[in-house]
Design a protein around this motif. Structure first.
Motif, short mmCIF file in Angstrom:
data_model
loop_
_atom_site.label_atom_id
_atom_site.label_comp_id
_atom_site.label_asym_id
_atom_site.label_seq_id
_atom_site.Cartn_x
_atom_site.Cartn_y
_atom_site.Cartn_z
N MET A 1 0.83 -1.26 0.12
CA MET A 1 -0.18 0.10 0.03
C MET A 1 0.86 1.26 -0.07
N LEU A 2 0.48 2.27 -0.79
CA LEU A 2 1.24 3.51 -0.94
C LEU A 2 0.95 4.27 0.17
N VAL A 3 1.99 5.04 1.13
CA VAL A 3 1.67 5.78 1.97
C VAL A 3 1.34 7.16 1.29
N GLN A 4 0.63 7.86 1.82
CA GLN A 4 0.42 9.37 1.07
C GLN A 4 0.89 10.22 2.01
N TRP A 5 0.99 10.20 3.29
CA TRP A 5 1.80 11.04 4.37
C TRP A 5 0.85 12.35 4.37
N LYS A 6 -0.37 12.23 4.48
CA LYS A 6 -1.29 13.17 4.82
C LYS A 6 -2.49 12.95 5.67
N LYS A 73 -7.36 -0.70 4.39
CA LYS A 73 -7.96 0.71 4.31
C LYS A 73 -7.18 1.70 4.53
N ILE A 74 -6.11 1.71 5.26
CA ILE A 74 -4.96 2.78 5.53
C ILE A 74 -3.70 2.05 5.74
N PRO A 75 -2.89 2.89 5.77
CA PRO A 75 -1.38 2.42 6.06
C PRO A 75 -1.00 2.16 7.45
N VAL A 76 -0.24 1.29 7.75
CA VAL A 76 0.27 1.14 9.22
C VAL A 76 1.68 1.24 8.96
N ILE A 77 2.22 2.07 9.96
CA ILE A 77 3.56 2.69 10.12
C ILE A 77 3.82 2.32 11.46
N ILE A 78 5.33 2.03 11.70
CA ILE A 78 6.02 1.81 13.00
C ILE A 78 7.02 2.84 13.25
N ASN A 79 7.13 3.48 14.50
CA ASN A 79 8.23 4.13 14.45
C ASN A 79 9.57 3.23 14.84
N VAL A 80 10.60 3.84 14.45
CA VAL A 80 12.11 3.25 14.65
C VAL A 80 12.89 4.30 15.40
N ALA A 126 17.84 4.23 5.28
CA ALA A 126 17.06 4.33 3.83
C ALA A 126 17.52 3.53 2.91
N LYS A 127 18.79 3.33 2.79
CA LYS A 127 19.50 2.53 1.68
C LYS A 127 19.35 0.92 1.84
N SER A 128 18.88 0.64 3.19
CA SER A 128 18.70 -0.66 3.73
C SER A 128 17.11 -1.23 3.56
N THR A 129 16.09 -0.25 3.18
CA THR A 129 14.93 -0.57 3.08
C THR A 129 14.32 -0.04 1.94
N SER A 130 13.13 -0.69 1.56
CA SER A 130 12.32 -0.06 0.32
C SER A 130 11.02 0.50 1.00
N LEU A 131 11.11 0.65 2.42
CA LEU A 131 9.81 1.36 3.18
C LEU A 131 10.00 2.63 2.85
N PRO A 132 8.73 3.54 2.66
CA PRO A 132 8.92 4.84 2.74
C PRO A 132 9.13 5.46 4.22
#
Length: 304
Positions: A1-6, A73-80, A126-132
C-alpha cells in the motif's frame, strides 16, 4: 500500500492489562474507532505507544493485529527509535516482514549524534529498506535537531518522503516549503499547533489526543483543509484545553486517562510509568470532565 503522508495519523497508545500483558481487545476497539473517524494512517510504537518498553514480539503482534484490523483501508506505520544504526536497520527489516508499509524515524537514541552522524544514520537505514520514511524532527524532547541543511543532504533518498515537524516553531513549515517545495510532505507532531499547522500548509497531523477523540481531531483537520475555518476554529477552541494534555512529560498517562473517559482505552501503563495520582490526576480529570460537558456536535466532515 502506498503511504500518502497526509491527513490525521494517530500515534496510538499501546493497551496493557492490569497484568502488564498486551490488551488486544481494547487495542482493536481503539483502532476501529480511529478508522471509523476517518484517520489516514496508524502509527505504532511512538512515544505514546511506550515503544521503549516493548519487546520485539509485542511489536510484531501490534503490527500484525493492526494490519488485520485496518484490512487495507489505511497504511500501518511503525516508529523506529534505536540506539545503533545496526539496530535501526534490523528494526526496519522486521517492520516490513511483519506487515508495516512505512516507517517513522527518530535520530539515534541516547547518544547525541552530530549533524554528519545523524545524516549518515538516516542514510544507512534508507539504503537498507524499500519502505517510505517520515523523519521525526523533535529537538525539544530528543535533543537532536534535523536542520534544513541536513534535509537537503537527505533529498537524494527517494524513500525519505516526509517530515514530522515538532520543533514547536510554526514558521518552520514555511521554511521547509520555501526551500524544498513539495519534495517533502510535512505533518505537524504537536497537538496544540494542529490547526495552525494545517493553515500554514501542513499536509497532515500526527496526533496524540486523537487516541481519545478521533472524530474531533479529524473534523478540525478536514474542515480546515476545506476552507471551513470558522467551523474548524469553533471545535479547536473547545478542544485546546484537552490538547494541552499532550504537552507534558506525563502525556502517555494523560492521554490514556482521556481514553478511559471516552470509552476506548484503559489507564494501564508499563512501569516505570505509573497512572496519574493526587493533585495532577484531579486536574486532568477536571479538564476532561469540563470538556465532555460541552463536547460539540460535529458537522458532517467525512465527505470533505
Amino acid at each position: 500500500m502506498l503511504v500518502q503522508w497526509k491527513g490525521v495519523m494517530p500515534a496510538v497508545t499501546t493497551k496493557f492489562t492490569a497484568e502488564d500483558k498486551l490488551d488486544l481487545p481494547m487495542f482493536i476497539k481503539n483502532i476501529e474507532a480511529q478508522v471509523e473517524a476517518g484517520v489516514e494512517g496508524i502509527i505504532l510504537g511512538g512515544t505514546l505507544g511506550e515503544a521503549s518498553t516493548l519487546n520485539d514480539e509485542e511489536k510484531k503482534i501490534l503490527i500484525e493485529t493492526t494490519v488485520k484490523v485496518v484490512d487495507g483501508k489505511i497504511p500501518v506505520i511503525i516508529n523506529v527509535a534505536e540506539q545503533t544504526t545496526k539496530g535501526a536497520i534490523e528494526a526496519a527489516y522486521k517492520a516490513e516482514q511483519y506487515g508495516a508499509v512505512g516507517l517513522m524515524m527518530l535520530p539515534p537514541m541516547r547518544y547525541k549524534a552530530n549533524d554528519r552522524e545523524t545524516v549518515t544514520y538516516f542514510s544507512e537505514v534508507a539504503k537498507s529498506t524499500s519502505l517510505p520514511i517520515m523523519i521525526y524532527n523533535n529537538p525539544i524532547d530528543y535533543g537532536i535537531e534535523v536542520t534544513l541543511d541536513m534535509f537537503d543532504e537527505l533529498q537524494k533518498f527517494e524513500n525519505i518522503q516526509a517530515i514530522k515537524e515538532s520543533t514547536r516553531d510554526i514558521s518552520n513549515i514555511t521554511r521547509i516549503r520555501n526551500r524544498f517545495g513539495d519534495r517533502y510532505n510535512v505533518l505537524t507532531g504537536v497537538d496544540t499547533l494542529g490547526l495552525e499547522s494545517t493553515l500554514m500548509g501542513a499536509d497532515g497531523w500526527v496526533a496524540g489526543l486523537v487516541c481519545a477523540f478521533p472524530s474531533e481531531t479529524v473534523a478540525v483537520y478536514k474542515l480546515a483543509q476545506a476552507g471551513q475555518i470558522k467551523a474548524a476554529l469553533d471545535i479547536y477552541r473547545w478542544f485546546l484545553p484537552i490538547l494541552e494534555l499532550d504537552i507534558s512529560p506525563q502525556l502517555v498517562q494523560n492521554i490514556k486517562l482521556a481514553e478511559v473517559y471516552t470509552g476506548i482505552g484503559t489507564e494501564h501503563v508499563r512501569a516505570p510509568r505509573l497512572p496519574l495520582h493526587g493533585e495532577e490526576r484531579t486536574r486532568v480529570i477536571k479538564i476532561l470532565e469540563d470538556g465532555l460537558k460541552t463536547r460539540p456536535v460535529l458537522p458532517e466532515y467525512k465527505h470533505l
